[in-house]
Design an enzyme around this catalytic site. Structure first.
Site, mmCIF file in Angstrom:
data_model
loop_
_atom_site.group_PDB
_atom_site.id
_atom_site.type_symbol
_atom_site.label_atom_id
_atom_site.label_comp_id
_atom_site.label_asym_id
_atom_site.label_seq_id
_atom_site.Cartn_x
_atom_site.Cartn_y
_atom_site.Cartn_z
ATOM 1 C CE1 TYR A 189 2.703 5.916 -3.569
ATOM 2 C CE2 TYR A 189 1.620 4.050 -4.621
ATOM 3 C CZ TYR A 189 2.738 4.602 -4.025
ATOM 4 O OH TYR A 189 3.876 3.855 -3.895
ATOM 5 C CB CYS A 212 -2.817 0.809 -2.618
ATOM 6 S SG CYS A 212 -2.793 2.560 -3.066
ATOM 7 C CG ASN A 213 -9.283 1.158 -3.332
ATOM 8 O OD1 ASN A 213 -10.160 0.596 -3.965
ATOM 9 N ND2 ASN A 213 -9.093 0.939 -2.044
ATOM 10 C CG ASP A 238 -1.896 1.192 1.224
ATOM 11 O OD1 ASP A 238 -2.229 1.675 0.121
ATOM 12 O OD2 ASP A 238 -2.329 1.622 2.299
ATOM 13 C CB SER A 239 0.308 4.740 -0.993
ATOM 14 O OG SER A 239 -0.966 4.903 -0.413
ATOM 15 C CG HIS A 247 -6.779 5.843 4.790
ATOM 16 N ND1 HIS A 247 -5.824 5.389 3.922
ATOM 17 C CD2 HIS A 247 -6.100 6.498 5.767
ATOM 18 C CE1 HIS A 247 -4.631 5.767 4.348
ATOM 19 N NE2 HIS A 247 -4.767 6.444 5.458
ATOM 20 C CB CYS A 255 -10.051 4.973 -0.197
ATOM 21 S SG CYS A 255 -8.600 5.548 0.721
ATOM 22 C CD GLU A 314 -2.735 9.162 6.830
ATOM 23 O OE1 GLU A 314 -1.991 10.142 6.751
ATOM 24 O OE2 GLU A 314 -2.518 8.082 6.260
#
Lengths: 290, 290
Positions: free
Chosen positions: A53, A84-85, A21-22, A206, A204, A170
């Site tokens: 990204y 990671c989408n 993943d990023s 997240h 995503c 985050e």
């Protein structure tokens, strides 16, 4: 002969699954993989020095994703999950072309999961097709990867870029009035443009961390939806791929995980634990250039 | 001799000023430089493929900033302005060591501007010193560069990391209820911890775009403050440095600007214009690795 593995060399093969993943979000995919494929060794790479990204161009994302994927292959990955989408949406073919191992992304499994929960494929309802709304980063939306994948399954899609959701997650504001307000704005705008929506796809990694908030806001605005999280769907698709490519694996007692990050190990351990749902240990700092 | 420049070779020297930021915010510094030093050629680099710097580690930021600075020197910069708070706070000495030209950052000028507006240096008021509150990224706050710079001038500082402000500005929500709510939360927390604050220093080049909102919220919570924007202070300090190092420059009719970005040119042109206050043209894509 008492050693059965010697008679069947394939059963002695251990499996190393690379997960990329990023940043941290892909740990929700690893979290779903661990109980489903317990007989594997896992290598997880978070390209945290170059994240996010989702706001960057296709060319840049492809360059970052291919170098990250190559790193995991060099570390011994037999199979790679692009958790990671954005990397999947913009660069899956590039990664598949660059590596001689099976590579799976999150977009196709997510689209299939949407189909499975959708009782009304578009083609069957001429007077108002069921639509899937995809929430994703700017870059994923601009690629229209989800629209293509869902169309191929006969589903209509609409997409909504939600650039503030990753920063809010985050910041740790997963249960916070500001996040609720931002979700209300994004969801109201998206549903005004696609009122026939019945399924919401979290595009995503997240976003699963704010799934309760999304449910709450959808109820508040009077438009409850079935929510699809591609992490579980991707883990199931990976299990299928493993069964196909590596049919004779020796079961191990417990999966092992090694983590790599391209930026601060301390931050990866601290934030990563929220996504993995258990402590993240043994993180190694790697330099992929830049 | 009719050619006066031949008699005074120094007056024929043209000046190229390099201006560097991780993204677009540094264009507010370039905007302040243009009218102040009109007899210069400008090279601006936005390291957009690797932004943001504000959430990353010192080592990673230093690596990115030094490679960006070297690029501008190679393109012909005679003097370099680090128009990025995070790069200045974490890597100014690294950049100065790596380049043989004068390098100026935004932290020192910002601290001096705070001193100039502060009528009550801490040492003069034993019963309640005037404090400067610095709003900045996570990385800038963790470096405590502003606290060190302000302490050296006899000012007390408190610092508040505001990770959501850059994403909100980049979403275009500079005049928006969600941004107001986020500012209210950040400012209330910060001022509760430092109630003697009289001056607010914007320690990130994105923040000048929400200065009206910051004023509005400070008034609403009953704690109006003098706001310092380091862009103007940095431009003035750069003019002083230019006068010292390049005393005899030929005035030119109009400053010229060339822009470089490490990611999407189209996005740089679109977002950059908001920060520069005029159209951003002639953007060149560069690959600094990564």
């Amino acid at each position: 002969m008492t050693d059965s593995t010697a008679a069947h060399p394939n059963t002695a093969k251990s499996l190393t699954i690379g997960v990329f993943d990023s940043g941290f979000g892909g740990l929700t995919v690893l979290r779903a993989l661990l109980p489903l494929i317990p007989h594997a060794h896992y290598l997880f790479l978070g390209d945290t020095a170059r994240l996010p990204y989702g706001s960057k161009s296709r060319e840049t994302v492809a360059r970052y994703a291919v170098s990250s994927a190559k790193f995991l292959h060099e570390q011994g990955a037999d199979l790679l999950v692009i958790a990671c989408n954005t990397a999947t949406a913009l660069a899956l073919p590039d990664i598949q072309q660059a590596l001689p191992i099976p590579v799976i992304g999150v977009v196709e499994p997510g689209a299939h999961a949407a189909l499975a929960t959708s009782s009304f494929p578009a083609s069957n309802i001429p007077d108002g097709p069921n639509q899937v709304l995809v929430l994703a980063t700017q870059a994923t939306v601009q690629s229209h990867a989800y629209t293509h994948a869902l169309s191929a399954l006969g589903l209509e899609a609409s997409e909504k870029a939600c650039p503030l959701l990753v920063p809010l997650v985050e910041e740790g504001w997963t249960n916070h009035p500001v996040t609720d307000e931002v979700l209300k704005i994004y969801l109201t705008e998206a549903l005004a443009a696609a009122p026939a929506t019945q399924t919401l796809l979290l595009g995503c990694t997240h976003y699963p961390l704010i799934e309760p908030a999304i449910h709450r806001i959808l109820d508040a605005i009077g438009h409850p939806l079935t929510i699809i999280d591609s992490a579980d769907a991707t883990a199931r698709a990976t299990a299928t791929l493993v069964a196909h490519h590596f049919p004779n694996l020796t079961p191990t007692a417990k999966p092992t995980c090694i983590f790599y990050a391209t930026d601060s190990i301390e931050k990866f351990q601290r934030l990563g634990s929220n996504f993995l749902g258990q402590p993240v240990t043994e993180v190694n700092l790697v330099d992929l250039g830049g």
